[in-house]
Design a protein around this motif. Structure first.
Motif, PDB file in Angstrom:
ATOM      1  N   TYR A  57       0.860  -1.023   0.082  1.00  0.00           N
ATOM      2  CA  TYR A  57       0.103  -0.146   0.195  1.00  0.00           C
ATOM      3  C   TYR A  57       0.785   1.201   0.008  1.00  0.00           C
ATOM      4  O   TYR A  57       0.466   2.354  -0.387  1.00  0.00           O
ATOM      5  N   ILE A  58       2.247   1.176   0.345  1.00  0.00           N
ATOM      6  CA  ILE A  58       2.965   2.309   0.748  1.00  0.00           C
ATOM      7  C   ILE A  58       3.228   3.185  -0.400  1.00  0.00           C
ATOM      8  O   ILE A  58       3.212   4.348  -0.679  1.00  0.00           O
ATOM      9  N   PRO A  59       3.376   2.580  -1.544  1.00  0.00           N
ATOM     10  CA  PRO A  59       3.673   3.251  -2.987  1.00  0.00           C
ATOM     11  C   PRO A  59       2.366   4.173  -3.271  1.00  0.00           C
ATOM     12  O   PRO A  59       2.260   5.204  -4.048  1.00  0.00           O
ATOM     13  N   HIS A  60       1.256   3.780  -2.644  1.00  0.00           N
ATOM     14  CA  HIS A  60      -0.008   4.653  -3.032  1.00  0.00           C
ATOM     15  C   HIS A  60      -0.217   5.611  -2.093  1.00  0.00           C
ATOM     16  O   HIS A  60      -1.461   6.281  -2.373  1.00  0.00           O
ATOM     17  N   ILE A  61       0.483   5.743  -0.996  1.00  0.00           N
ATOM     18  CA  ILE A  61       0.205   7.115  -0.092  1.00  0.00           C
ATOM     19  C   ILE A  61       0.609   8.158  -1.010  1.00  0.00           C
ATOM     20  O   ILE A  61       1.655   8.358  -1.596  1.00  0.00           O
ATOM     21  N   ARG A  62      -0.110   9.276  -0.863  1.00  0.00           N
ATOM     22  CA  ARG A  62      -0.063  10.654  -1.123  1.00  0.00           C
ATOM     23  C   ARG A  62       0.031  11.513   0.091  1.00  0.00           C
ATOM     24  O   ARG A  62      -0.585  11.339   0.839  1.00  0.00           O
ATOM     25  N   VAL A  63       1.366  12.389   0.001  1.00  0.00           N
ATOM     26  CA  VAL A  63       1.457  13.539   1.034  1.00  0.00           C
ATOM     27  C   VAL A  63       1.290  14.712   0.335  1.00  0.00           C
ATOM     28  O   VAL A  63       2.003  14.932  -0.857  1.00  0.00           O
ATOM     29  N   TYR A  64       0.317  15.584   0.830  1.00  0.00           N
ATOM     30  CA  TYR A  64       0.126  16.878   0.429  1.00  0.00           C
ATOM     31  C   TYR A  64       0.461  17.917   1.276  1.00  0.00           C
ATOM     32  O   TYR A  64       0.332  17.696   2.458  1.00  0.00           O
ATOM     33  N   GLY A  65       1.175  18.980   0.927  1.00  0.00           N
ATOM     34  CA  GLY A  65       1.779  19.815   1.779  1.00  0.00           C
ATOM     35  C   GLY A  65       3.128  19.611   2.345  1.00  0.00           C
ATOM     36  O   GLY A  65       3.784  19.007   1.803  1.00  0.00           O
ATOM     37  N   HIS A  66       3.654  19.842   3.540  1.00  0.00           N
ATOM     38  CA  HIS A  66       4.921  19.772   3.864  1.00  0.00           C
ATOM     39  C   HIS A  66       4.997  18.880   5.053  1.00  0.00           C
ATOM     40  O   HIS A  66       4.575  19.389   6.486  1.00  0.00           O
ATOM     41  N   PRO A  67       5.246  17.662   5.061  1.00  0.00           N
ATOM     42  CA  PRO A  67       5.340  16.705   6.175  1.00  0.00           C
ATOM     43  C   PRO A  67       6.678  17.228   7.263  1.00  0.00           C
ATOM     44  O   PRO A  67       7.354  17.938   6.911  1.00  0.00           O
ATOM     45  N   PHE A  68       6.648  16.695   8.442  1.00  0.00           N
ATOM     46  CA  PHE A  68       7.520  17.125   9.380  1.00  0.00           C
ATOM     47  C   PHE A  68       8.915  16.862   8.913  1.00  0.00           C
ATOM     48  O   PHE A  68       9.077  15.861   8.235  1.00  0.00           O
ATOM     49  N   ALA A  69       9.907  17.755   9.143  1.00  0.00           N
ATOM     50  CA  ALA A  69      11.292  17.541   8.707  1.00  0.00           C
ATOM     51  C   ALA A  69      11.907  16.118   8.843  1.00  0.00           C
ATOM     52  O   ALA A  69      12.571  15.590   8.191  1.00  0.00           O
ATOM     53  N   ASP A  70      11.676  15.797  10.162  1.00  0.00           N
ATOM     54  CA  ASP A  70      12.638  14.417  10.355  1.00  0.00           C
ATOM     55  C   ASP A  70      11.846  13.124   9.489  1.00  0.00           C
ATOM     56  O   ASP A  70      12.738  12.196   9.533  1.00  0.00           O
ATOM     57  N   ILE A  71      10.790  13.235   8.883  1.00  0.00           N
ATOM     58  CA  ILE A  71      10.665  11.928   8.178  1.00  0.00           C
ATOM     59  C   ILE A  71      11.628  12.037   6.978  1.00  0.00           C
ATOM     60  O   ILE A  71      12.014  11.072   6.517  1.00  0.00           O
ATOM     61  N   ALA A  72      12.246  13.077   6.350  1.00  0.00           N
ATOM     62  CA  ALA A  72      13.058  13.086   5.232  1.00  0.00           C
ATOM     63  C   ALA A  72      14.574  12.398   5.723  1.00  0.00           C
ATOM     64  O   ALA A  72      15.220  11.937   4.701  1.00  0.00           O
ATOM     65  N   GLN A  73      14.694  12.508   7.032  1.00  0.00           N
ATOM     66  CA  GLN A  73      15.936  12.076   7.579  1.00  0.00           C
ATOM     67  C   GLN A  73      15.866  10.465   7.879  1.00  0.00           C
ATOM     68  O   GLN A  73      16.923   9.920   7.775  1.00  0.00           O
ATOM     69  N   LYS A  74      14.725   9.857   7.624  1.00  0.00           N
ATOM     70  CA  LYS A  74      14.710   8.529   7.992  1.00  0.00           C
ATOM     71  C   LYS A  74      14.516   7.851   6.476  1.00  0.00           C
ATOM     72  O   LYS A  74      13.263   7.677   6.249  1.00  0.00           O
ATOM     73  N   ARG A  75      15.494   7.410   5.881  1.00  0.00           N
ATOM     74  CA  ARG A  75      15.378   7.060   4.438  1.00  0.00           C
ATOM     75  C   ARG A  75      14.267   5.871   4.242  1.00  0.00           C
ATOM     76  O   ARG A  75      13.768   5.656   3.409  1.00  0.00           O
ATOM     77  N   THR A  76      14.223   5.087   5.421  1.00  0.00           N
ATOM     78  CA  THR A  76      13.361   3.798   5.463  1.00  0.00           C
ATOM     79  C   THR A  76      11.817   4.170   5.359  1.00  0.00           C
ATOM     80  O   THR A  76      11.231   3.607   5.029  1.00  0.00           O
ATOM     81  N   LEU A  77      11.788   5.543   5.603  1.00  0.00           N
ATOM     82  CA  LEU A  77      10.289   5.828   5.898  1.00  0.00           C
ATOM     83  C   LEU A  77       9.671   6.891   4.497  1.00  0.00           C
ATOM     84  O   LEU A  77       8.669   7.188   4.700  1.00  0.00           O
TER      85      LEU A  77
END
Length: 95
Positions: A71-91
Motif C-alpha cells: 500500500y505504501i507506494p499509493h500513499i500521497r502526501v500533500y503539503g509539507h510533512p515534518f522535517a524528520d521524516i526526510a531524515q529516515k530513508r526507510t520511511l
C-alpha cells in the motif's frame, strides 16, 4: 510493515511522554499527533502492550494502524510533512 500510531491525548505532559516513547522505539513524527515506523516484531509487541498506559482521560484515544508494504507506494502526501521524516530513508514515501 509500516505502522502508524495516531493519537488524541488531552494532557500535554502525557502527549510529550508518548511522543518521546515512540521516538525511543524508532518511530518518526509525520504529523503533530501521528508517528510512523517499521518496528521489529518484538518492539511492536512492546509498543502494543505499553500504549494503553498513556490513556488517562475518557476522551483520550490511540490508534495503531498497520499499513501493508504494497500500500505504501499509493500513499500521497500533500503539503509539507515534518522535517524528520526526510531524515529516515526507510520511511520516505513522498512521491
Amino acid at each position: 510493515m509500516l505502522i502508524l500510531v495516531i493519537y488524541d491525548i488531552s494532557d500535554t505532559e502525557t502527549r510529550t511522554r508518548l511522543a518521546d516513547y515512540l521516538r525511543a522505539k524508532g518511530f518518526v513524527r509525520i504529523q503533530r499527533s501521528t508517528f510512523a515506523g517499521r518496528p521489529l516484531p518484538h518492539v511492536l509487541r512492546d509498543v502494543e502492550r505499553t500504549l494503553a498506559r498513556f490513556i488517562k482521560d475518557a476522551g483520550d484515544v490511540i490508534h495503531l494502524v498497520p499499513v501493508p508494504e504494497n500500500y505504501i507506494p499509493h500513499i500521497r502526501v500533500y503539503g509539507h510533512p515534518f522535517a524528520d521524516i526526510a531524515q529516515k530513508r526507510t520511511l520516505v514515501f513522498v512521491n
